[in-house]
Design a protein around this motif. Structure first.
Motif, PDB file in Angstrom:
ATOM      1  N   LEU A  71       7.188   5.021  28.262  1.00  0.00           N
ATOM      2  CA  LEU A  71       8.007   4.189  29.144  1.00  0.00           C
ATOM      3  C   LEU A  71       7.156   3.048  29.682  1.00  0.00           C
ATOM      4  N   SER A  72       7.742   1.881  29.797  1.00  0.00           N
ATOM      5  CA  SER A  72       7.028   0.794  30.464  1.00  0.00           C
ATOM      6  C   SER A  72       6.889   1.165  31.945  1.00  0.00           C
ATOM      7  N   ASP A  73       5.937   0.561  32.623  1.00  0.00           N
ATOM      8  CA  ASP A  73       5.764   0.829  34.057  1.00  0.00           C
ATOM      9  C   ASP A  73       7.052   0.533  34.816  1.00  0.00           C
ATOM     10  N   TYR A  74       7.695  -0.572  34.475  1.00  0.00           N
ATOM     11  CA  TYR A  74       8.942  -0.951  35.142  1.00  0.00           C
ATOM     12  C   TYR A  74      10.018   0.118  34.944  1.00  0.00           C
ATOM     13  N   ASP A  75      10.144   0.605  33.713  1.00  0.00           N
ATOM     14  CA  ASP A  75      11.164   1.614  33.423  1.00  0.00           C
ATOM     15  C   ASP A  75      10.837   2.948  34.090  1.00  0.00           C
ATOM     16  N   LEU A  76       9.568   3.310  34.127  1.00  0.00           N
ATOM     17  CA  LEU A  76       9.153   4.537  34.808  1.00  0.00           C
ATOM     18  C   LEU A  76       9.518   4.473  36.288  1.00  0.00           C
ATOM     19  N   VAL A  77       9.230   3.347  36.921  1.00  0.00           N
ATOM     20  CA  VAL A  77       9.552   3.162  38.336  1.00  0.00           C
ATOM     21  C   VAL A  77      11.073   3.154  38.535  1.00  0.00           C
ATOM     22  N   THR A  78      11.802   2.511  37.654  1.00  0.00           N
ATOM     23  CA  THR A  78      13.268   2.478  37.761  1.00  0.00           C
ATOM     24  C   THR A  78      13.830   3.888  37.758  1.00  0.00           C
ATOM     25  N   ILE A  79      13.404   4.700  36.816  1.00  0.00           N
ATOM     26  CA  ILE A  79      13.918   6.066  36.714  1.00  0.00           C
ATOM     27  C   ILE A  79      13.525   6.888  37.933  1.00  0.00           C
ATOM     28  N   ASP A  91      -3.527  10.133  35.819  1.00  0.00           N
ATOM     29  CA  ASP A  91      -4.255   9.062  35.128  1.00  0.00           C
ATOM     30  C   ASP A  91      -3.446   7.777  35.135  1.00  0.00           C
ATOM     31  N   ASN A  92      -2.144   7.903  35.308  1.00  0.00           N
ATOM     32  CA  ASN A  92      -1.272   6.742  35.381  1.00  0.00           C
ATOM     33  C   ASN A  92      -1.169   6.313  36.844  1.00  0.00           C
ATOM     34  N   LYS A  93      -1.779   5.211  37.184  1.00  0.00           N
ATOM     35  CA  LYS A  93      -1.864   4.777  38.583  1.00  0.00           C
ATOM     36  C   LYS A  93      -0.500   4.388  39.155  1.00  0.00           C
ATOM     37  N   ILE A  94       0.386   3.892  38.317  1.00  0.00           N
ATOM     38  CA  ILE A  94       1.742   3.572  38.789  1.00  0.00           C
ATOM     39  C   ILE A  94       2.443   4.854  39.206  1.00  0.00           C
ATOM     40  N   LEU A  95       2.375   5.868  38.356  1.00  0.00           N
ATOM     41  CA  LEU A  95       2.989   7.158  38.670  1.00  0.00           C
ATOM     42  C   LEU A  95       2.362   7.761  39.927  1.00  0.00           C
ATOM     43  N   GLU A  96       1.048   7.689  40.024  1.00  0.00           N
ATOM     44  CA  GLU A  96       0.357   8.228  41.192  1.00  0.00           C
ATOM     45  C   GLU A  96       0.800   7.519  42.478  1.00  0.00           C
ATOM     46  N   ALA A  97       0.849   6.203  42.449  1.00  0.00           N
ATOM     47  CA  ALA A  97       1.260   5.451  43.637  1.00  0.00           C
ATOM     48  C   ALA A  97       2.707   5.762  44.009  1.00  0.00           C
TER      49      ALA A  97
END
Length: 157
Positions: A52-60, A18-24
């Motif tokens: 987590l913010s999208d930025y922080d999720l991507v960073t991790i 459901d989280n498109k950032i995570l999916e991408a």
């Protein structure tokens, strides 16, 4: 996100969220691992990663997965697998990633250092900074030639 999504073959999406950032992000890393002949196994339970913010999720996740891919690519064993798990445990967001590892570990004052030429470990420092921001903890371990990173972030610090 749009740039990443444009590079992903819509017919080959293997991870849905459901989280498109995570999916991408995960689908991009699945494609990258596949190109390198690495099996990237991802299991993400239905958990609240929106703390987590999208930025922080991507960073991790991007740093951890990229480091694992690099480690597997330089690994001299036949083991070419990375396992990523994201779940909720006792009111905590838990992220665990592990990969085969039989190279040398370098430390500086008990701090893990990058083994990549010309790298100072900025990626793992960024991950540690994000984890600290959310009052979480990070543990790194090598057991039976498997390098693992465990991140625990409380939902309510």
């Amino acid at each position: 996100m749009n740039d990443i999504m444009s590079h992903i073959d819509k017919d080959n999406i293997r991870f849905y969220s459901d989280n498109k950032i995570l999916e991408a992000l995960i689908n991009d890393k699945l494609d990258q691992a596949k190109r390198d002949g690495i099996e990237l196994s991802v299991k993400c339970d239905d958990t609240n990663i929106e703390i987590l913010s999208d930025y922080d999720l991507v960073t991790i996740l991007s740093n951890l997965i990229d480091n694992s891919i690099d480690a597997v690519n330089t690994n001299i064993s036949e083991e070419r697998q990375i396992i990523l798990r994201i779940k909720e445990v006792k009111n905590n967001l838990v992220i665990k990633i592990k990969n085969a590892f039989n190279n040398e570990i370098r430390y500086n004052k008990e701090e893990l250092m990058s083994t990549k030429e010309g790298h100072s470990g900025l990626g793992i420092k960024s991950v540690k900074s994000v984890v600290s921001k959310y009052q979480g903890e990070i543990r790194m371990d090598i057991t039976d030639n498997m390098f693992s990173v465990l991140i625990i972030i409380p939902f309510h610090p």
